[in-house]
Design an enzyme around this catalytic site. Structure first.
Site: not given
Length: 242
Positions: A53, A87, A131, A171, A201
């Site tokens: 994204r 998200c 983010t 991640k 996030c």
């Protein structure tokens, strides 16, 4: 026997997979009850192939909108009556899909803004760890501004070397490596006067323990889970967000 809620929660996930699993665990933990039958019917579509994204918002990658629409269709066809998207950055694309989904979307960032507006003592300044895409889209700036809450944001160096590096570490499965980076970024925000820090996030709470921050750490996924439980008419949730 508990009467089932008419709501069927559709979780549009995979952004990333660990955050999706964490969100479902939070939804379960926030639901009051003592048996299986007390919990909410849930459909989870976890699609990790959805393009990044942040890259899309920075013009460096494909638009994830078609994937979000496809996932919403899968959830609708599976019987979902409401959609939750765990998200934060994906919410920049909600305006592009909301008229085409055919189901209500519970807006996580809007729920966080309403939650912060009810906190006592009153929050005047909140710090945001998120983010670069979320920051660029102005998602929290817009919603919190409606409630008169100012945002403290990382500087460019902290955003790149601490926040984004911490998110990438989570991640990649390196939660321990993420913690020190995210702690430093959070301390910079409290140094700017933040009375609470938003873990904006869904990977951040996986790498930043609440007790590592000396002000309340607000977890949007937890706030979203509470909102879904209320919507389903399950009354008081089992716990409350900071």
């Amino acid at each position: 026997m508990t009467t089932s809620s008419p709501e069927i929660i559709g979780i549009l996930g995979g952004m990333g997979p660990a955050a999706t699993a964490d969100f479902y665990a939070k939804l379960v933990s926030m639901t009051p009850g003592s048996s299986d039958q007390d919990h909410l019917r849930t459909v989870i579509w976890s699609d990790p192939t959805i393009p990044d994204r942040t890259d899309a918002l920075l013009g460096e990658g494909p638009d994830p909108t078609p994937w979000l629409l496809d996932g919403s269709r899968v959830l609708r066809e599976a019987g979902a009556t409401v959609i939750a998207i765990p998200c934060n950055t994906a919410h920049a694309f909600v305006p592009r899909i909301s008229d085409h989904v055919g189901l209500p979307i519970v807006h996580m960032i809007g729920e966080v803004a309403q939650h912060l507006a009810t906190v006592s003592p009153r929050i005047h300044t909140a710090g945001l760890l998120a983010t670069t895409g979320t920051l660029r889209a102005g998602l929290y700036q817009d919603w919190l501004g409606r409630f008169g809450i100012r945002l403290a944001l990382p500087d460019a160096d902290s955003q790149d070397r601490e926040v984004m590096a911490g998110i990438r570490a989570v991640k990649a499965g390196d939660r321990d490596g993420a913690t020190a980076l995210l702690e430093r970024a959070a301390r910079r925000l409290t140094g700017q006067g933040a009375q609470a820090v938003i873990a904006g996030c869904t990977e951040i709470p996986l790498g930043l323990p609440a007790d590592a921050v000396d002000v309340p750490l607000v977890d949007p996924a937890l706030v979203l889970a509470q909102a879904l439980v209320r919507r389903a008419g399950r009354g008081s949730t089992a716990g409350e967000a900071a």
